[in-house]
Design a protein around this motif. Structure first.
Motif: not given
Length: 400
Positions: A323-338
């Motif tokens: 929910e936090a990623m969806n609200t505060t990040v433009l791409l609506r997700r967390s990042g991947k190590a890759e």
């Protein structure tokens, strides 16, 4: 060919002279002398025809294998490049950037190490914390791109497992025991690299501590420990590796910072140490530029790594995080190590040869949009503005 042309043009010349000598009114030969102002123009059509025929004959007989003039050849090269089929570009991109994030391309487990046009071919890379989330992804990717990878860290079991995986897949890797807070360990690791590979081109500093040391109750000993790992350990590593990198013809230093180091946050020691790391990296870029060494920082946002695995495994915490990623990040997700690994690959290889003394933020747009995005997405402000714009200056039309 020239004789043939003259045999045809000869009678034409005589006919042209006869026409000029005829008086069009009486159809008898003119008795007056021709106008001298026109006499020089009599041969112009003949000369033009002659050059046309000779030039055409020369074109037909030109050796097609003869090299073109330089300017003509260059225009041909440019034209050839401009019409390169799109599928060829796609093939080249797919070959140079394989990985799990490349849509429609092979997954990592389906790709063997080695191949053409590898971006780190004949390079040697040392990665601290190389068996962690971002380190593991970077070690695999660097090896896939042709580098000999030195996985450095304190956990022998995890490091050796990654080294065996890379070597069994056709890559080249070895393990170096390294405590980044120990100068003796750094010196021994660099000597191991020198003895094993004879060169070093890439240093990637990933090891860090995110211990919660916060105001108003900062424990100075805990503060010092965070700085010893996040800042001083990096300084030790840069100083130990730089001479070998210089002797190897130069290279690239890639330091892992954090968006917490460019915005500030509640974790006082962590945020402060990442701010300091930015200064260390830029100073290294300044001092070692004449050694052919570049230095840059990657500033990750929220990245799914081993450190965040416990949170992702808890359904309640995962829901809160999503929910936090969806609200505060433009791409609506967390990042991947890759995604961090591919950024590090770019900074490590020669494609970024004119980039030094700066940072790259990899956070899905959090840093640039977070102050406004949470409010907008919570209250749907963008939808309200769109509705107002569509309604026009007179406001919404009355409902029927």
């Amino acid at each position: 060919m020239l004789t043939f042309a003259l045999s045809i043009l000869g009678p034409l010349f005589k006919l042209w002279d006869r026409i000029l000598d005829i008086d069009p009114l009486r159809h008898v030969p003119a008795v007056t002398a021709p106008d001298p102002s026109w006499s020089g123009l009599v041969w112009l059509p003949a000369i033009a025809a002659l050059f046309t025929v000779v030039g055409f004959a020369g074109f037909r007989r030109r050796d097609v294998n003869r090299p073109l003039p330089r300017a003509t050849a260059w225009r041909g090269v440019r034209a050839e490049r401009s019409v390169k089929p799109r599928r060829e570009l796609d093939r080249l991109l797919a070959r140079s950037c394989p990985g799990p994030l490349s849509r429609g391309r092979a997954r990592p487990e389906e790709i063997r190490f080695g191949g053409c046009d590898m971006r780190l071919e004949n390079k040697v890379a040392l990665i601290t914390g190389g068996y962690g989330g971002m380190g593991r992804a970077s070690a695999r990717l660097f090896a896939r791109e042709g580098a000999s990878v030195v996985v450095a860290g304190r956990n022998h079991e995890r490091g050796q497992a990654l080294v065996a995986e890379i070597n069994d897949s056709g890559g080249t890797a070895c393990l170096a025991e390294l405590d980044t807070t120990s100068q003796q360990h750094w010196d021994a690791a660099v000597e191991q690299v020198r003895q094993t590979y004879g060169a070093l081109h890439v240093l990637m500093n990933i090891v860090g501590s995110n211990a919660a040391v916060m105001f108003p109750n900062v424990d100075v000993d805990a503060w010092d420990k965070v700085f010893e790992i996040n800042v001083t350990g990096t300084v030790r590593g840069i100083q130990a590796c730089a001479p070998l990198m210089r002797d190897s013809g130069g290279g690239s230093i890639v330091n892992i910072g954090s968006v917490g180091g460019i915005t500030g946050n509640f974790s006082t020691a962590y945020s402060s140490s990442k701010w300091a790391l930015e200064g260390v990296s830029r100073s290294a870029a300044y001092v070692y530029a004449d050694w052919g060494i570049r230095s840059n920082v990657i500033q990750p946002g929220w990245i799914e790594t081993d450190m965040t695995a416990a949170m992702q495994a808890n359904p309640a915490l995962k829901k809160m995080n999503d929910e936090a990623m969806n609200t505060t990040v433009l791409l609506r997700r967390s990042g991947k190590a890759e995604e961090i690994a591919y950024t590090a690959l770019f900074l490590a290889c020669d494609e970024s040869s004119y980039i030094t003394g700066t940072d790259i933020v990899v956070d899905g747009g959090w840093f640039s949009a977070a102050p406004y995005l949470a409010n907008e997405r919570t209250h749907h402000l963008l939808d309200m503005l769109r509705s107002k714009s569509e309604a026009g200056p007179e406001g919404p039309s009355p409902r029927s």
